[in-house]
Design a protein around this motif. Sequence first.
Motif, short mmCIF file in Angstrom:
data_model
loop_
_atom_site.label_atom_id
_atom_site.label_comp_id
_atom_site.label_asym_id
_atom_site.label_seq_id
_atom_site.Cartn_x
_atom_site.Cartn_y
_atom_site.Cartn_z
N ALA A 201 0.82 -1.21 0.00
CA ALA A 201 0.00 0.00 0.00
C ALA A 201 0.86 1.26 0.00
CB ALA A 201 -0.93 -0.01 1.23
N ALA A 202 1.94 1.23 0.76
CA ALA A 202 2.85 2.39 0.78
C ALA A 202 3.51 2.58 -0.57
CB ALA A 202 3.90 2.21 1.87
N GLN A 211 11.57 6.19 2.13
CA GLN A 211 10.38 6.60 2.87
C GLN A 211 9.70 5.40 3.52
OE1 GLN A 211 8.39 8.64 -0.38
NE2 GLN A 211 8.74 10.63 0.60
N ARG A 212 9.61 4.29 2.79
CA ARG A 212 9.01 3.08 3.38
C ARG A 212 9.85 2.56 4.53
NH1 ARG A 212 8.44 1.50 -2.17
NH2 ARG A 212 10.02 -0.13 -1.86
N LEU A 216 7.79 3.25 7.80
CA LEU A 216 7.04 2.01 7.95
C LEU A 216 7.87 0.91 8.61
CD1 LEU A 216 4.40 0.46 7.36
CD2 LEU A 216 5.41 -0.22 5.16
N THR A 217 9.02 0.60 8.03
CA THR A 217 9.82 -0.51 8.53
C THR A 217 10.36 -0.24 9.93
OG1 THR A 217 10.45 -1.08 6.25
CG2 THR A 217 11.78 -1.99 8.04
N LEU A 218 11.02 0.88 10.12
CA LEU A 218 11.62 1.18 11.42
C LEU A 218 10.60 1.24 12.56
CD1 LEU A 218 14.48 3.75 10.65
CD2 LEU A 218 14.67 1.34 11.27
#
Length: 303
Positions: A201-202, A211-212, A216-218
């Motif tokens: 989705a990102a 950016q992901r 998101l990941t971190l």
Amino acid sequence: MTGSGPQRIRAVRKRRKSQWRGFFYIAPAMALVIVFFVMPVLFTGWMSLHNWPLMGAARWIGFANYTRMWNDSRFMAALNFTAYYTVIVTIAIFAIAFPLAIFVERERRFVSTYRTIIFLPVVVGLATASLLWVWLANVDSGFFGPALRALGLVERSPNIMASFDTAFATIIVMVVWKIAGFTMIILLTGLQAIPSELTEAARIDGAGRWQRFRHLTLPLMRKTIALALIVSVTGSILAFDQFYIMTSGGPQNKMISVVYYIFNQSFVSFNLGYGSALSIVLLAILVAISIVQLWLLRVGEER
């Protein structure tokens, strides 16, 4: 109404029976913890309040061992060196392990082989790895010297372990080679726990890789990173084998870690009481660091 009393009694008995069953299941683990952790810690604390030579009777001195360490310049030097080593090696391990975890997380050909190869050094004992790298760095029969000569970087084989900078760098590289695979597995577990739907989705929304990773990941790997960080920091503070085997605390006694210093005080100088006091202080430092890391993790989640 008349049946509610007996039913309540049966429910209470059932609950108590379940509680006792649970206690029975954890009793062996509790016994091991008490025998091999709690009792030794309590006995170490008791020893720290005594002048406890290896031979002879112990003598009660109260907190004299604890006040002594504040004026012990060698202990402070060992503490500073251990802190410096911990920061450097933890950063180095994460700098290698995180990219490796991202690399082996994606499905590609031979990914299982890559994971196995990266993880292989972990199964080697730290003492064995230290001996291996002592041989590799040996000025006469090692590997590094001939390799540097073959590359034309030096005219003759250097004694890598003779100076602090090169010996310290060699130990850092050895520890990263030995430990990075284990940290990679921990981080890989966190990466695989991230739902692929969120990442997709990102990506559809136009978020780039950075950016992901940042947004998101971190955040989703916060607990996994905290676990890996605690394991790395704790292991680094307790470092002993590599310094004892590879450098014997040198050159000029500049590589004496806290555990190495405790070993010297306890089993070389035979001052078990003072060594016990240093061990209790080291345990308190480890507990404090872990509490701070877990608190920072909780604060980050509240935000």
